[in-house]
Every structure is written in C-alpha cells, then in structure tokens.
Design an enzyme around this catalytic site. Structure first.
Site, PDB file in Angstrom:
ATOM      1  CD  GLN A   1      -2.808  -0.963   2.253  1.00 25.94           C
ATOM      2  OE1 GLN A   1      -2.657  -1.434   3.305  1.00 25.94           O
ATOM      3  NE2 GLN A   1      -4.260  -0.382   1.897  1.00 25.94           N
ATOM      4  CB  SER A   2       1.391   3.811  -2.447  1.00 26.52           C
ATOM      5  OG  SER A   2       1.415   3.010  -3.608  1.00 26.52           O
ATOM      6  CB  THR A   3       0.063   6.625   1.140  1.00 22.44           C
ATOM      7  OG1 THR A   3      -1.427   6.659   1.350  1.00 22.44           O
ATOM      8  CG2 THR A   3       0.293   7.385  -0.199  1.00 22.44           C
TER       9      THR A   3
ATOM     10  CD  GLN B   1      -3.004   3.786  -0.799  1.00 19.88           C
ATOM     11  OE1 GLN B   1      -1.807   3.189  -0.723  1.00 19.88           O
ATOM     12  NE2 GLN B   1      -3.419   4.219  -1.845  1.00 19.88           N
TER      13      GLN B   1
END
Length: 168
Positions: free
Chosen positions: A18-20, A23
C-alpha cells in the site's frame, strides 16, 4: 492449468503493498484482501507460502522498495513458483520495474497470479496481457496525477490553495 508440480515445489510469494501511510491507516480492506492471498495460494496447492510486506506505506517514487527487491532476488534464485497480488499491475511501481519482473519470471518459469487469472510470462498471449495491464496502470497513474495537478492549479488561481507550515 498454467502451473505444474514444479511451480508447486517452489514457493508462492505474496507481495503486499500500500503506497501511503494514509492508505495503511484508512484502507484496511485492501490489506485484508492482500493477506488473504496466502490462503488462495494454499488452496491452489502451495505448501510453502511467503508473505512480503516490507513495502507497506512506501510510495516507491524515489524510495527504494526492499520488499520488491527481495521478491526479485528470490525469483532470480529460482525459489519462486508463483507471485501473487490482488492486481498484477500493483506489483511494480513503474514500467521498468514491471517489465523487469515479467522478464525475470519468464526466464525462470515463475507464474504470476492475481484475482483475474494465472499468467505464464513465457506464453506470448499472457505476456501481451501482462504488458497491457502494466501500460494501462501507468496511463491511469499519469491521468490521476494530471487531474490532481490541474485541481491544485485551479485552486491556486482562485487564491484558495493553502499549505500549513511544517512544525519545527
């Protein structure tokens, strides 16, 4: 079936990303679905299932992704029979990484599995489909960036764009 006893003899690797941090904090269902891929791998016959989640909260833009590097190393060592992801285009952050992954999987005979199917990078049709999925993902990302930048610029033109000053 696109996988064989040789694939099953090697491990199934589940790559979770998950990129952030946002998130991670707010999108729990995506993470649950990704971790759930381990059960899918077992249901398909893999006994040796490895979950790589070292890249949670890392966008990948300008940042190294140790989990992705670990995955590539395991593929090159011939330890990976299948790579699992919810959406195959999420396996890599850009076209170069994506095509490197496809190339390495093709060289050692590793299949790629997502919710839509099982892909054998050695087969021309599967390789074409994987390439198209990666290209579409890149296009989608560039469109989202362009829309976001345009929205920021419009806000700035109206004098409504404000940033908070960093503490410290």
């Amino acid at each position: 079936m696109k996988f064989t006893s040789d694939h099953l003899a090697r491990g199934a690797f589940i790559y979770i990303r998950q990129s952030t941090v946002d998130q991670l904090a707010n999108n729990h269902e995506s993470r649950r679905r990704q971790y759930g891929l381990a059960e899918r791998a077992r249901a398909l016959g893999w006994a040796d299932v490895t979950v790589i989640d070292d890249d949670l909260g890392r966008s990948g833009s300008g940042v190294s992704l140790p989990g992705f590097e670990k995955l590539l190393a395991a593929i090159c060592e011939g330890r990976v029979g299948a790579v699992f992801a919810i959406e195959v285009s999420r396996l890599a952050r850009n076209g170069c990484d994506w095509h490197t992954l496809i190339e390495f999987c093709g060289l050692v005979g590793t299949v790629i599995v997502d919710e839509d199917g099982i892909y054998e990078p050695r087969h021309p049709n599967d390789r074409l489909l994987l390439g198209m999925k990666g290209t579409m993902s890149e296009l989608e990302l560039s469109l989202l960036r362009a829309r976001s930048m345009e929205a920021l610029e419009q806000k700035a033109r109206r004098g409504e764009l404000f940033f908070t000053v960093a503490v410290g």
